[in-house]
Design an enzyme around this catalytic site. Sequence first.
Site, mmCIF file in Angstrom:
data_model
loop_
_atom_site.group_PDB
_atom_site.id
_atom_site.type_symbol
_atom_site.label_atom_id
_atom_site.label_comp_id
_atom_site.label_asym_id
_atom_site.label_seq_id
_atom_site.Cartn_x
_atom_site.Cartn_y
_atom_site.Cartn_z
ATOM 1 N N ASP A 122 -0.849 -4.089 5.333
ATOM 2 C CA ASP A 122 -2.130 -3.861 5.392
ATOM 3 C C ASP A 122 -2.860 -4.950 6.371
ATOM 4 O O ASP A 122 -2.470 -6.168 6.860
ATOM 5 C CB ASP A 122 -3.293 -4.536 3.670
ATOM 6 N N ASP A 127 -9.792 3.177 1.714
ATOM 7 C CA ASP A 127 -9.663 3.166 -0.061
ATOM 8 C C ASP A 127 -10.526 4.087 -0.780
ATOM 9 O O ASP A 127 -10.446 3.536 -1.931
ATOM 10 C CB ASP A 127 -10.306 1.374 0.191
HETATM 11 C C1 GLA Z 1 -6.747 -3.479 0.856
HETATM 12 C C2 GLA Z 1 -6.339 -1.687 -0.009
HETATM 13 C C3 GLA Z 1 -5.519 -1.834 -0.823
HETATM 14 C C4 GLA Z 1 -5.477 -2.352 -1.313
HETATM 15 C C5 GLA Z 1 -6.081 -3.834 -1.301
HETATM 16 C C6 GLA Z 1 -5.463 -5.696 -1.806
HETATM 17 O O1 GLA Z 1 -8.395 -2.867 0.629
HETATM 18 O O2 GLA Z 1 -6.633 -0.770 1.189
HETATM 19 O O3 GLA Z 1 -5.254 -0.244 -0.861
HETATM 20 O O4 GLA Z 1 -3.974 -2.825 -1.349
HETATM 21 O O5 GLA Z 1 -6.028 -4.264 0.047
HETATM 22 O O6 GLA Z 1 -5.962 -7.081 -1.374
#
Ligand code: GLA
Length: 745
Positions: free
Chosen positions: A480, A550
Amino acid sequence: MSIRFDSGKHVFLLETPSSTYVIRLYEGHVLHGGWFHRLPDWSGACVTPSCERPSFSPVPEEFEGKTYFSPDVMQQEFPVTGRGDFRVPAIEAVDASGVNGAEFRYVSHTIGKGKKPLPGLPATYADENEAETLELELADPCGPLRLTLSYTVWEGFDAICRHVRVKNTSESESVSLRSVMSASIDFPHYRFKMLQLSGAHVRERRMITRDLCPGMQAVESRRCMSSHQQNPFMALLETNATESTGEVFGFSLVYSGNFIARSEVDQFGTCRAQIGINPYNFSWKLEAGQEFCTPEAVLVRSEQGLGGMSRTYHELYRRHLCRGAWRDKVRPIVINNWEATYFDFNAKKLFALADTAASCGMELFVLDDGWFGHRNDDRSSLGDWFIFKDKLPEGLKQISDGIHERGMKFGLWFEPEMISPDSELFRAHPDWCLHAGERKPALGRHQLVLDMSRKDVVDYIEQAVSSIITESGLDYIKWDFNRCPSDVASASLPADRQMEVSHRFYLGLYDLLERLVAKFPQVLFESCSGGGGRFDPGMLHYMPQTWTSDNTDALSRISIQLGTGVVYPASAMSCHVSASPNHQIGRMTSLSMRGHVAMAGTFGYELDLNRLSAEEIAGIKSQVELYKQIRDVVQFGDLYRLETPLSSNRLEAASYGAWQYVSRDRKRSVVTVAWSYAEANAEYLLLKPQGLEADARYAIRCSPENNPPVPAGTCVSGGELMYCGLRIVNQAAYGGSLLFILEKV
Ligand code: GLA
């Protein structure tokens, strides 16, 4: 595929299956001849403009007894500044005398089989039979710079990959590169619409088009990441081109940092299209003897409209950009605990989720954020990649073993390029974050960004991630990147190199990823950046899939996924079914629709399965079963967008998206339609599948199975399906979506 040099006409002809790209040499100048439908031969007599223009287009030199020309009116292959071409240059360089300008003349060329890697950068790859590469050497007769313009043509693809290497041949003096594009093409007209993929976090990659008009139109990222807001891509569609017809040119950059894609329409109605590193906050000190290599631009020409362009990108990126053990394998069905538990989990909860997931047929359990340091929320611990003992006292191995015992693969979330001020790593190395001198760097999601231009930082991350992979037997990593770097400056570089940091950041990241994928070829890496903030070809070279957004709401996902699919293959597009009401926007949608929409990519679930009814669990089991039957077609088939935001100018208020995947042998196909909302007394919807064999017969199955618009067991010819279509009414009974499976009998 071939590259020919006609020494009589001083012309290079780069041939793809259905196009010819022409480069001309004219008194040493390297000029662009055009990119056309495949030509038997080219003289240039009909399209070369008359050279004379009045005094507002200066002439660098007059050739003896020949027509002179101004660079301002010629189609250039790699335009410069300071010699009379006032359109946007492809390169700007300031030499030791302080002058911004250069001029390049042809020196030599080579034509070779295959394609060489780009130093330190992700790129497409090919063996000797799959591609041919032309390298043009150019030199400045009055300056120290030499250019290598590289062009690769492909067997079976209407694509040309370009990059540029700039060498400083001076023995003692440095040159400051201010801008260098990866590709530049001068079109002789501007009858184009420009398509871009624009949006925001949780609203990524909408298809936006505009007519070109005189002046500059550009999309760019200044966020030190390819970004949610703009994608490193643009397409020029001839004004009458559609989804399935007409001429379209795609420009895609294999890069994850600041980029620019631009089209400049000039005074005479020509259009200069370029893509490359954004000159914003960029300069590069090229010491004597050093070479700078640009990222790769992948240019695609289609005569089958936007759809044809997308299919070329999909297959090229799937087979010649993605790598590793997972490149050609169908991807496992995921259960991710993020929207099920967020930070609030323990081993018992995780195993309870895993038990239900395994009983539904899911194949990969992903433990998301919150397993390391002392991380109970997003305010701490990034950088401390060791187990959170209070939360998981038995350690990660216990979790990993437990998941493996349940017959699933095990994966973990990391955010390796970040550092929390509240972390052991920050306390030990306060200068490891990007920051400018004494100025306190800006926080984003309570975190700072590691300085990836530093080798010590890259070494640390490599070691930290490697030991977790080895100790816990990881099969998968979600990588990420949850904020845009600001304060893009490094404590380890001198003042005259600070504007190199945004590019050096990515050289450091790519070096790290190269080391990790080489060490752990069996691990499936998935890129993520608050969802789709780094959904770009650069990341795809290391990680064959990306968390698309997301936003997991099925309706929002229709446009996000259709937009993403303009360039990126379904195998790269990670899509999950989540809870209803949706956690991001509160909308309620049927389980069936959430499933159908998520089945457009690599599939999974991200919700607390143990809070669902027995009926919902049964529904999920049959979705998992259905996806296993169709996933090879979806992930590796040809995409046809049947209805997109571009074509949704409809009478009724309800809009819908429809898309289709066809297996490469054309034996199987999956057609999906999803409505934004139900409409009273709705219009008929005529879905016309594409890409089938007209003479073959296809059996039709429908999901949901109850009340199908086409009776179960129906079997018709591909021709009937493609030319007559499937007539459907938007009915609430379908739960908002329909999925058809067509199988050749
Ligand atoms: C990001 C990712 C999510 C999740 C969060 C965790 O927003 O896109 O899918 O993994 O971080 O903090």
